[in-house]
Design a protein around this motif. Structure first.
Motif, PDB file in Angstrom:
ATOM      1  N   THR A   3      -1.014 -86.549   8.203  1.00 50.20           N
ATOM      2  CA  THR A   3      -1.767 -86.502   6.945  1.00 50.20           C
ATOM      3  C   THR A   3      -2.139 -87.905   6.488  1.00 50.20           C
ATOM      4  O   THR A   3      -1.528 -88.894   6.902  1.00 50.20           O
ATOM      5  CB  THR A   3      -0.948 -85.835   5.824  1.00 50.20           C
ATOM      6  OG1 THR A   3       0.177 -86.673   5.491  1.00 50.20           O
ATOM      7  CG2 THR A   3      -0.460 -84.453   6.225  1.00 50.20           C
ATOM      8  N   SER A   4      -3.121 -87.965   5.590  1.00 49.45           N
ATOM      9  CA  SER A   4      -3.500 -89.253   5.011  1.00 49.45           C
ATOM     10  C   SER A   4      -2.361 -89.853   4.194  1.00 49.45           C
ATOM     11  O   SER A   4      -2.208 -91.072   4.139  1.00 49.45           O
ATOM     12  CB  SER A   4      -4.741 -89.085   4.120  1.00 49.45           C
ATOM     13  OG  SER A   4      -5.868 -88.726   4.891  1.00 49.45           O
ATOM     14  N   GLU A   5      -1.554 -89.004   3.573  1.00 49.26           N
ATOM     15  CA  GLU A   5      -0.418 -89.500   2.792  1.00 49.26           C
ATOM     16  C   GLU A   5       0.545 -90.278   3.687  1.00 49.26           C
ATOM     17  O   GLU A   5       1.012 -91.365   3.326  1.00 49.26           O
ATOM     18  CB  GLU A   5       0.311 -88.338   2.118  1.00 49.26           C
ATOM     19  CG  GLU A   5       1.491 -88.750   1.257  1.00 49.26           C
ATOM     20  CD  GLU A   5       1.068 -89.576   0.046  1.00 49.26           C
ATOM     21  OE1 GLU A   5       1.811 -90.525  -0.297  1.00 49.26           O
ATOM     22  OE2 GLU A   5       0.019 -89.286  -0.545  1.00 49.26           O
ATOM     23  N   LEU A   6       0.830 -89.748   4.859  1.00 52.64           N
ATOM     24  CA  LEU A   6       1.710 -90.457   5.785  1.00 52.64           C
ATOM     25  C   LEU A   6       1.063 -91.744   6.284  1.00 52.64           C
ATOM     26  O   LEU A   6       1.744 -92.767   6.452  1.00 52.64           O
ATOM     27  CB  LEU A   6       2.072 -89.551   6.957  1.00 52.64           C
ATOM     28  CG  LEU A   6       2.970 -88.352   6.634  1.00 52.64           C
ATOM     29  CD1 LEU A   6       3.161 -87.480   7.865  1.00 52.64           C
ATOM     30  CD2 LEU A   6       4.313 -88.795   6.089  1.00 52.64           C
ATOM     31  N   LEU A   7      -0.246 -91.715   6.520  1.00 50.61           N
ATOM     32  CA  LEU A   7      -0.952 -92.928   6.933  1.00 50.61           C
ATOM     33  C   LEU A   7      -0.816 -94.017   5.881  1.00 50.61           C
ATOM     34  O   LEU A   7      -0.569 -95.186   6.193  1.00 50.61           O
ATOM     35  CB  LEU A   7      -2.429 -92.624   7.166  1.00 50.61           C
ATOM     36  CG  LEU A   7      -2.802 -91.825   8.417  1.00 50.61           C
ATOM     37  CD1 LEU A   7      -4.269 -91.457   8.365  1.00 50.61           C
ATOM     38  CD2 LEU A   7      -2.504 -92.608   9.682  1.00 50.61           C
ATOM     39  N   ILE A   8      -0.997 -93.640   4.621  1.00 46.31           N
ATOM     40  CA  ILE A   8      -0.924 -94.615   3.530  1.00 46.31           C
ATOM     41  C   ILE A   8       0.471 -95.225   3.454  1.00 46.31           C
ATOM     42  O   ILE A   8       0.625 -96.449   3.350  1.00 46.31           O
ATOM     43  CB  ILE A   8      -1.313 -93.947   2.199  1.00 46.31           C
ATOM     44  CG1 ILE A   8      -2.794 -93.556   2.220  1.00 46.31           C
ATOM     45  CG2 ILE A   8      -1.025 -94.885   1.017  1.00 46.31           C
ATOM     46  CD1 ILE A   8      -3.193 -92.610   1.104  1.00 46.31           C
ATOM     47  N   GLN A   9       1.488 -94.373   3.518  1.00 49.72           N
ATOM     48  CA  GLN A   9       2.849 -94.891   3.424  1.00 49.72           C
ATOM     49  C   GLN A   9       3.183 -95.792   4.611  1.00 49.72           C
ATOM     50  O   GLN A   9       3.851 -96.818   4.463  1.00 49.72           O
ATOM     51  CB  GLN A   9       3.844 -93.728   3.344  1.00 49.72           C
ATOM     52  CG  GLN A   9       3.713 -92.882   2.088  1.00 49.72           C
ATOM     53  CD  GLN A   9       3.862 -93.700   0.820  1.00 49.72           C
ATOM     54  OE1 GLN A   9       4.687 -94.616   0.741  1.00 49.72           O
ATOM     55  NE2 GLN A   9       3.054 -93.393  -0.181  1.00 49.72           N
ATOM     56  N   ALA A  10       2.703 -95.415   5.785  1.00 48.50           N
ATOM     57  CA  ALA A  10       2.948 -96.249   6.960  1.00 48.50           C
ATOM     58  C   ALA A  10       2.219 -97.582   6.836  1.00 48.50           C
ATOM     59  O   ALA A  10       2.757 -98.637   7.214  1.00 48.50           O
ATOM     60  CB  ALA A  10       2.495 -95.513   8.222  1.00 48.50           C
ATOM     61  N   ALA A  11       0.998 -97.560   6.312  1.00 47.99           N
ATOM     62  CA  ALA A  11       0.253 -98.808   6.122  1.00 47.99           C
ATOM     63  C   ALA A  11       0.945 -99.715   5.116  1.00 47.99           C
ATOM     64  O   ALA A  11       1.042-100.930   5.319  1.00 47.99           O
ATOM     65  CB  ALA A  11      -1.174 -98.494   5.667  1.00 47.99           C
TER      66      ALA A  11
ATOM     67  N   GLY B 161       3.630-101.732   6.529  1.00 50.69           N
ATOM     68  CA  GLY B 161       3.268-102.697   7.553  1.00 50.69           C
ATOM     69  C   GLY B 161       3.339-102.179   8.967  1.00 50.69           C
ATOM     70  O   GLY B 161       3.452-102.966   9.919  1.00 50.69           O
ATOM     71  N   ILE B 162       3.252-100.863   9.137  1.00 51.05           N
ATOM     72  CA  ILE B 162       3.348-100.297  10.483  1.00 51.05           C
ATOM     73  C   ILE B 162       2.012-100.404  11.215  1.00 51.05           C
ATOM     74  O   ILE B 162       1.977-100.474  12.445  1.00 51.05           O
ATOM     75  CB  ILE B 162       3.840 -98.837  10.407  1.00 51.05           C
ATOM     76  CG1 ILE B 162       5.245 -98.804   9.790  1.00 51.05           C
ATOM     77  CG2 ILE B 162       3.850 -98.181  11.779  1.00 51.05           C
ATOM     78  CD1 ILE B 162       5.770 -97.416   9.535  1.00 51.05           C
ATOM     79  N   GLY B 163       0.903-100.440  10.463  1.00 52.61           N
ATOM     80  CA  GLY B 163      -0.376-100.565  11.127  1.00 52.61           C
ATOM     81  C   GLY B 163      -1.541-100.451  10.173  1.00 52.61           C
ATOM     82  O   GLY B 163      -1.369-100.276   8.957  1.00 52.61           O
ATOM     83  N   LEU B 164      -2.759-100.572  10.726  1.00 53.26           N
ATOM     84  CA  LEU B 164      -3.996-100.397   9.969  1.00 53.26           C
ATOM     85  C   LEU B 164      -4.334 -98.909   9.905  1.00 53.26           C
ATOM     86  O   LEU B 164      -4.111 -98.177  10.861  1.00 53.26           O
ATOM     87  CB  LEU B 164      -5.152-101.137  10.646  1.00 53.26           C
ATOM     88  CG  LEU B 164      -4.964-102.611  11.018  1.00 53.26           C
ATOM     89  CD1 LEU B 164      -6.241-103.140  11.653  1.00 53.26           C
ATOM     90  CD2 LEU B 164      -4.597-103.428   9.802  1.00 53.26           C
ATOM     91  N   ALA B 165      -4.910 -98.493   8.779  1.00 55.26           N
ATOM     92  CA  ALA B 165      -5.244 -97.078   8.617  1.00 55.26           C
ATOM     93  C   ALA B 165      -6.639 -96.932   8.023  1.00 55.26           C
ATOM     94  O   ALA B 165      -7.073 -97.756   7.205  1.00 55.26           O
ATOM     95  CB  ALA B 165      -4.227 -96.380   7.721  1.00 55.26           C
TER      96      ALA B 165
END
Length: 306
Positions: free
Chosen positions: A223-231, A234-238
């Motif tokens: 999900t986009s929510e997980l992408l945002i939290q990962a970004a 500092g886990i990566g670009l989203a």
């Protein structure tokens, strides 16, 4: 004339035992002993004059009649529970206005605004549910869906809310703010991918017209929510819609090192079934959503450029 009805406690014991295929687990669920469940089942079998369970070795199984009775009893107990809860609420469950949307849109766009609708319409009960890929108005009881797409869904009417925009976000931990970032070198930075939209990076590259090199590969998130939290971590670009990351950008947790948002070609829409009558509560919510979208567009237009 007195109804031919077993006791409710016996029915609850039977339903739980049949569902778990275990007297012990049924007892744990209902706060009874295993022997207490057994007595209730025996009383029910005596009342009905039939066998409901049989043991095959160490396994507890329903008889043919027991299985049929279990299916019928489950439906009726569910219905009894529903009408009892309706009595407590003072209204039926289907009186609620059922709104469906994708999970990140719900948490990042809808819920922060929902209070204004509830203030305007305190007598309209609202229920929010998470949608899958397509709304099922007939079976899911959805009154209004907020959908991303091109505005065409079978047997449905759609009104545009706002265009979808996309932007690449990064934590300052992995991309220093202010440094030139063109061309984008995918070998230089870790990348986050949206598993539900695997072509999102390619869409953004096409509409942004940014030069790039390297292969797009990295952690896939659902999900986009997980992408945002990962970004943020500092886990990566989203690649995400900018409406979803306003808070993180304002806090400095994320920034947009590869340019401003660009339109993807899709949009977010208010979708309603053509078969269903436009009842007053649904119309009120639809019109409120459209006003919120206009208010946001006006606010963005009035905001001075950064």
């Amino acid at each position: 004339m007195r109804r031919f009805l077993p006791s409710l406690s016996a029915l609850q014991a039977f339903e739980a035992a049949a569902r778990h295929q275990s007297f012990t687990k049924a007892g744990e669920e209902l706060g009874m002993t295993q022997s207490g469940i057994s007595r209730q089942i025996q009383n029910l079998e005596t009342f009905l004059g039939i066998r409901l369970f049989e043991r095959i070795g160490s396994r507890l199984t329903l008889t043919g009649l027991g299985n049929k009775y279990f299916l019928e009893i489950t439906q009726n107990l569910n219905r009894l529970e529903e009408v009892s809860m309706d009595a407590v609420r003072g209204r039926t469950a289907d009186a609620s206005l059922m709104i469906g949307a994708a999970p990140t849109l719900e948490t990042r766009w809808l819920l922060p605004r929902l209070g204004s609708f509830l203030s305007e319409h305190p007598d309209i009960p609202v229920e929010i549910t998470t949608l899958g890929a397509e709304p099922d108005f007939r079976n899911d009881g959805i009154d209004i869906a907020i959908m991303r797409g091109f505005g065409t869904w079978p047997d449905a009417r759609a009104k545009p809310l706002f265009d979808e925009e996309l932007v690449v976000v990064a934590s300052p931990k992995i991309v220093p703010p202010g440094s030139p970032q063109e061309p984008l070198d995918f070998a230089r930075y870790p990348i986050l991918q949206n598993a539900s939209r695997p072509s999102l990076w390619l869409i953004w590259l096409r509409v942004s017209k940014l030069n790039y090199s390297g292969r797009i590969q990295g952690v896939r998130l659902s999900t986009s929510e997980l992408l945002i939290q990962a970004a943020v971590n500092g886990i990566g670009l989203a690649v995400v819609p900018p409406q979803f990351v306003k808070r993180e950008i304002e806090r400095g947790e994320l920034h947009t090192p590869f340019g401003p948002p660009v339109r993807s070609g899709e949009g977010y829409w208010v979708v309603q079934s053509e078969r269903e009558s436009q009842h007053e509560n649904a119309a009120a919510f639809r019109n409120w959503l459209l006003r919120e979208a206009v208010r946001e567009r006006n606010a963005c237009t009035a905001r001075p450029p950064a």
